[in-house]
Design a protein around this motif. Structure first.
Motif, mmCIF file in Angstrom:
data_model
loop_
_atom_site.group_PDB
_atom_site.id
_atom_site.type_symbol
_atom_site.label_atom_id
_atom_site.label_comp_id
_atom_site.label_asym_id
_atom_site.label_seq_id
_atom_site.Cartn_x
_atom_site.Cartn_y
_atom_site.Cartn_z
ATOM 1 N N ARG A 74 0.831 -1.207 0.000
ATOM 2 C CA ARG A 74 0.000 0.000 0.000
ATOM 3 C C ARG A 74 0.864 1.254 0.000
ATOM 4 N NH1 ARG A 74 -4.803 -0.772 4.224
ATOM 5 N NH2 ARG A 74 -5.583 1.039 3.085
ATOM 6 N N VAL A 134 1.004 3.956 -3.081
ATOM 7 C CA VAL A 134 0.711 5.384 -2.994
ATOM 8 C C VAL A 134 1.869 6.196 -3.565
ATOM 9 C CG1 VAL A 134 0.368 7.307 -1.389
ATOM 10 C CG2 VAL A 134 -0.907 5.180 -1.076
ATOM 11 N N ILE A 176 -5.649 4.328 0.388
ATOM 12 C CA ILE A 176 -5.619 4.951 1.716
ATOM 13 C C ILE A 176 -6.983 5.009 2.396
ATOM 14 C CG2 ILE A 176 -3.590 6.328 1.181
ATOM 15 C CD1 ILE A 176 -5.383 8.749 0.826
#
Length: 122
Positions: free
Chosen positions: A75, A79, A115
């Motif tokens: 993750r 991002v 997110i």
């Protein structure tokens, strides 16, 4: 393990972006020409750009695996890579406005998908 819709979407987009970047990188390596738009040179060293795309594409494929497995590093890197992608596509707005805007929009949606708090996901 429960499947999150946003996480699945982000993982799929990373796989697709990675595959396209690998293909684009290999294409740039095998066909070394100057990348121009109108009268302006966008990329002069296509071989270096090809290697860059190839490495980024392979990294995106690996990050896609991390995203599907629910790893924190997947993750985080997702991002960061999506942010980098959005910023890089700003440079190509003049040459490829529609493609760049679509790519920037997808990057923003992927960032959101990575997110956003999903209570159903582990």
């Amino acid at each position: 393990m429960q499947v999150s819709g946003w996480r699945t979407f982000s993982g799929v987009i990373f796989y697709l972006a990675g595959a396209f970047n690998v293909i684009g990188g290999l294409g740039a390596l095998f066909r070394d020409e100057v990348f121009v738009a109108g009268n302006e040179v966008l990329v002069a060293d296509v071989t270096a750009w090809g290697w860059f795309l190839l490495v980024v594409g392979l990294l995106q494929l690996a990050v896609g695996v991390g995203i599907f497995r629910g790893r924190g590093w997947g993750r985080l890197l997702g991002v960061l890579l999506a942010s980098l992608s959005a910023m890089l596509h700003i440079a190509f707005l003049v040459a490829f406005p529609a493609f760049s805007l679509i790519s920037i929009t997808l990057a923003i949606v992927v960032i959101y998908g990575l997110i956003v708090q999903d209570d159903s996901a582990p």
